[in-house]
Design an enzyme around this catalytic site. Structure first.
Site, PDB file in Angstrom:
ATOM      1  N   LYS A 197      25.478  96.015  68.910  1.00 14.84           N
ATOM      2  CA  LYS A 197      24.947  95.544  67.621  1.00 14.84           C
ATOM      3  C   LYS A 197      24.048  94.314  67.806  1.00 14.84           C
ATOM      4  CE  LYS A 197      26.404  98.610  64.747  1.00 14.84           C
ATOM      5  NZ  LYS A 197      25.408  99.427  64.036  1.00 14.84           N
ATOM      6  N   SER A 229      30.186  92.050  61.644  1.00 14.87           N
ATOM      7  CA  SER A 229      30.613  90.653  61.821  1.00 14.87           C
ATOM      8  C   SER A 229      31.210  90.401  63.209  1.00 14.87           C
ATOM      9  CB  SER A 229      31.626  90.262  60.740  1.00 14.87           C
ATOM     10  OG  SER A 229      32.727  91.128  60.772  1.00 14.87           O
ATOM     11  N   HIS A 240      40.014 101.604  60.523  1.00 13.78           N
ATOM     12  CA  HIS A 240      40.184 100.168  60.304  1.00 13.78           C
ATOM     13  C   HIS A 240      41.487  99.923  59.534  1.00 13.78           C
ATOM     14  CE1 HIS A 240      35.754 100.305  61.002  1.00 13.78           C
ATOM     15  NE2 HIS A 240      36.067  99.243  61.721  1.00 13.78           N
TER      16      HIS A 240
HETATM   17  O1  GFB Z   1      40.388  96.680  60.894  1.00 12.93           O
HETATM   18  P1  GFB Z   1      40.734  96.485  62.323  1.00 12.93           P
HETATM   19  O2  GFB Z   1      41.033  97.704  63.099  1.00 12.93           O
HETATM   20  O3  GFB Z   1      39.547  95.768  63.055  1.00 12.93           O
HETATM   21  O4  GFB Z   1      42.000  95.506  62.448  1.00 12.93           O
HETATM   22  P2  GFB Z   1      39.016  94.315  63.485  1.00 12.93           P
HETATM   23  C1  GFB Z   1      42.077  94.305  61.754  1.00 12.93           C
HETATM   24  C2  GFB Z   1      43.438  93.674  61.959  1.00 12.93           C
HETATM   25  O5  GFB Z   1      44.436  94.466  61.297  1.00 12.93           O
HETATM   26  C3  GFB Z   1      43.883  93.552  63.408  1.00 12.93           C
HETATM   27  C4  GFB Z   1      45.525  94.686  62.170  1.00 12.93           C
HETATM   28  O6  GFB Z   1      44.556  92.324  63.574  1.00 12.93           O
HETATM   29  C5  GFB Z   1      44.887  94.712  63.551  1.00 12.93           C
HETATM   30  O7  GFB Z   1      45.854  94.497  64.567  1.00 12.93           O
HETATM   31  N1  GFB Z   1      46.226  95.911  61.771  1.00 12.93           N
HETATM   32  C6  GFB Z   1      47.490  95.965  61.280  1.00 12.93           C
HETATM   33  C7  GFB Z   1      45.769  97.169  61.861  1.00 12.93           C
HETATM   34  N2  GFB Z   1      47.849  97.223  61.073  1.00 12.93           N
HETATM   35  C8  GFB Z   1      46.809  98.001  61.429  1.00 12.93           C
HETATM   36  C9  GFB Z   1      46.601  99.423  61.414  1.00 12.93           C
HETATM   37  O8  GFB Z   1      47.466 100.215  61.052  1.00 12.93           O
HETATM   38  N3  GFB Z   1      45.365  99.858  61.812  1.00 12.93           N
HETATM   39  C10 GFB Z   1      44.387  98.998  62.214  1.00 12.93           C
HETATM   40  N4  GFB Z   1      43.191  99.509  62.569  1.00 12.93           N
HETATM   41  N5  GFB Z   1      44.577  97.653  62.263  1.00 12.93           N
HETATM   42  C11 GFB Z   1      37.049  95.833  64.130  1.00 12.93           C
HETATM   43  C12 GFB Z   1      36.206  95.930  65.356  1.00 12.93           C
HETATM   44  O9  GFB Z   1      37.816  94.732  64.382  1.00 12.93           O
HETATM   45  O10 GFB Z   1      36.348  95.577  62.940  1.00 12.93           O
HETATM   46  C13 GFB Z   1      34.920  96.583  65.139  1.00 12.93           C
HETATM   47  O11 GFB Z   1      36.976  96.479  66.394  1.00 12.93           O
HETATM   48  C14 GFB Z   1      34.242  96.184  63.848  1.00 12.93           C
HETATM   49  O12 GFB Z   1      34.090  96.303  66.224  1.00 12.93           O
HETATM   50  C15 GFB Z   1      35.189  96.270  62.704  1.00 12.93           C
HETATM   51  O13 GFB Z   1      33.702  94.905  63.929  1.00 12.93           O
HETATM   52  C16 GFB Z   1      34.581  95.827  61.386  1.00 12.93           C
HETATM   53  O14 GFB Z   1      38.569  93.530  62.295  1.00 12.93           O
HETATM   54  O15 GFB Z   1      39.990  93.612  64.362  1.00 12.93           O
END
Ligand code: GFB
Length: 314
Positions: free
Chosen positions: A142, A110, A181
Site C-alpha cells: 500500500k 491505516s 477482520h
Molecule cells: O481486524 P483485525 O483482523 O485487523 O484485528 P488489524 C483487529 C484486532 O482484533 C486484533 C482482534 O487485535 C485481533 O487480535 N480480534 C479479536 C480479532 N477477535 C478477533 C477475531 O475473531 N477476528 C479477527 N480478525 N480479529 C488488519 C491488517 O489489522 O487491519 C490489515 O492486518 C489491514 O493489513 C486491516 O490494515 C484494516 O486491525 O489488526
C-alpha cells in the site's frame, strides 16, 4: 473541483465491500460507472488491464481492488498480500497514465503507518518508523501504491491522489472467521453463540488493542468527496476520529446481536498494533465528516450479515 457530471468512472474492485459502496454512492452523481468482470479482466495481469483501459477509456478511476483480510490472513499469506497488491496497483496506475485518465483515486490502509506511530496518527507519520510485523507485507504494497500515485503526479503531472481508510466494515463484508477482520468476525461469533445457546464467545488476543472503525458507506462518501475536491500530493486519512478497545467492541457487538454470555480470550492469537487511530483533521477541515456512528453501523452490519449470509444460505 473535479466535475463528475458526464464522466466515465471505472471502479476497480466493484464487487468488494468498498468498491460496491463506491458504486452505490456514485449513483447519486451524474456520471457513468464502469466495472470489469473478474473472469474477463485479471487485474494482476498487465495485458488484461491495458486492454480493458484502452477499450473502456474512463475519465476517472477508483482503485478499490485489493487483496484484503484480517490480522491472521495477513500474517499467514504474506506473499499473496504483497504480490497481489503490488501487481494490481502497478498495472492500474501505469495503464491509467498511458490512456490519459484525468483523475485517479488510490485506496491505501491505516496499516501503512509505523506500529508505534503517535496517536492520533497524522498523514506525516508515513515512513517514520518500523511497521507492525503481522501486516507489513500488505502495508509495504500500500505504501508503494501511494508512492506510485505521487511519482506519476511528480513526473507526468497526473492528477492521481490517495486516501487511507481506517478499519472498515459494512455490507458485503467477509464473515469467514479465519480470514475476516474483527468486526464481522464478532458479529458471526455472537450470532452463532446466541443461536446455539452457548454461554461464551472467544475473541483473539488480549482485547486491549484499540481500533478505529468506519462504515463502508461513510468511506465511499468520503472517497467521492475527495475525488471531486482534492488534488494534492499527500495522501488523506479517512476515519471516524474515534477508537474503542477490542473488548469494548465485542461488548457492543454482543449487545447489538442480543448475546449476553461471557467474552473469553484466545491468547495464542496476535494482538497486532496496540493502537491505530488516525488524525481526522485534514479531511474534516476540507468539509467532510462521517454520518454513521458505531452502534448504528454495527446494527446495519448485523442486518447485512443476516441478509447476505444467514438468510441466503437458509
Ligand atoms: O481486524 P483485525 O483482523 O485487523 O484485528 P488489524 C483487529 C484486532 O482484533 C486484533 C482482534 O487485535 C485481533 O487480535 N480480534 C479479536 C480479532 N477477535 C478477533 C477475531 O475473531 N477476528 C479477527 N480478525 N480479529 C488488519 C491488517 O489489522 O487491519 C490489515 O492486518 C489491514 O493489513 C486491516 O490494515 C484494516 O486491525 O489488526
Amino acid at each position: 473541483m473535479y466535475e463528475l457530471r458526464g464522466k466515465r468512472v471505472w471502479v476497480a474492485g466493484h464487487r468488494g465491500m468498498v468498491g460496491s459502496a463506491v458504486v452505490r454512492r456514485l449513483a447519486a452523481e451524474d456520471c457513468e460507472v464502469l466495472t470489469s468482470a473478474r473472469a474477463e479482466v485479471d487485474l494482476k495481469r498487465q495485458t488484461d488491464v491495458e486492454a480493458f483501459l484502452a477499450a473502456a477509456r474512463p475519465d476517472a478511476v477508483v482503485v478499490a481492488a485489493a487483496k484484503v483480510g484480517g490480522i491472521l490472513a495477513n500474517d499467514t499469506y504474506p506473499a499473496d498480500f504483497l504480490y497481489d497488491n503490488l501487481m494490481i496497483e502497478a498495472n492500474i496506475i501505469h495503464a491509467s497514465y498511458t490512456v490519459g485518465v484525468e483523475k485517479l483515486l488510490f485506496l491505501g490502509s491505516s496499516c501503512i503507518y509505523p506500529k508505534l506511530a503517535p496517536q492520533p496518527i497524522p498523514e506525516a507519520a508515513l515512513l517514520t518508523g518500523p511497521l507492525e510485523p503481522t501486516n507489513e507485507w500488505y502495508a509495504i504494497a500500500k505504501i508503494a501504491g501511494i508512492k506510485l500515485a505521487q511519482a506519476y503526479r511528480k513526473q507526468h503531472g497526473c492528477d492521481f491522489i490517495s486516501a487511507m481508510p481506517t478499519n472498515l466494515y459494512g455490507s458485503g463484508d467477509n464473515f469467514d472467521l479465519q480470514s475476516s477482520h474483527v468486526l464481522p468476525a464478532l458479529i458471526r461469533k455472537a450470532h452463532e453463540a446466541k443461536r446455539r445457546g452457548e454461554t461464551s464467545i472467544t475473541i483473539w488476543g488480549t482485547g486491549t488493542p484499540r481500533r478505529e472503525f468506519l462504515h463502508a458507506d461513510d468511506c465511499a462518501d468520503a472517497l467521492v468527496f475527495l475525488l471531486k475536491t482534492y488534488s494534492g500530493f499527500e495522501h488523506v486519512n479517512v476515519g471516524s476520529g474515534e477508537d474503542v478497545t477490542i473488548l469494548e467492541l465485542a461488548q457492543r457487538v454482543a449487545a447489538a446481536v442480543g448475546f449476553s454470555g461471557e467474552i473469553v480470550h484466545d491468547l495464542t492469537k496476535p494482538d497486532g498494533t496496540p493502537r491505530k487511530l488516525m488524525a481526522a483533521d485534514k479531511l474534516r477541515s476540507m468539509g467532510w465528516s462521517p454520518k454513521i456512528d458505531l452502534d448504528t453501523g454495527i446494527a446495519r452490519a448485523y442486518a447485512s450479515f443476516l441478509a447476505e449470509t444467514v438468510e441466503a444460505t437458509a
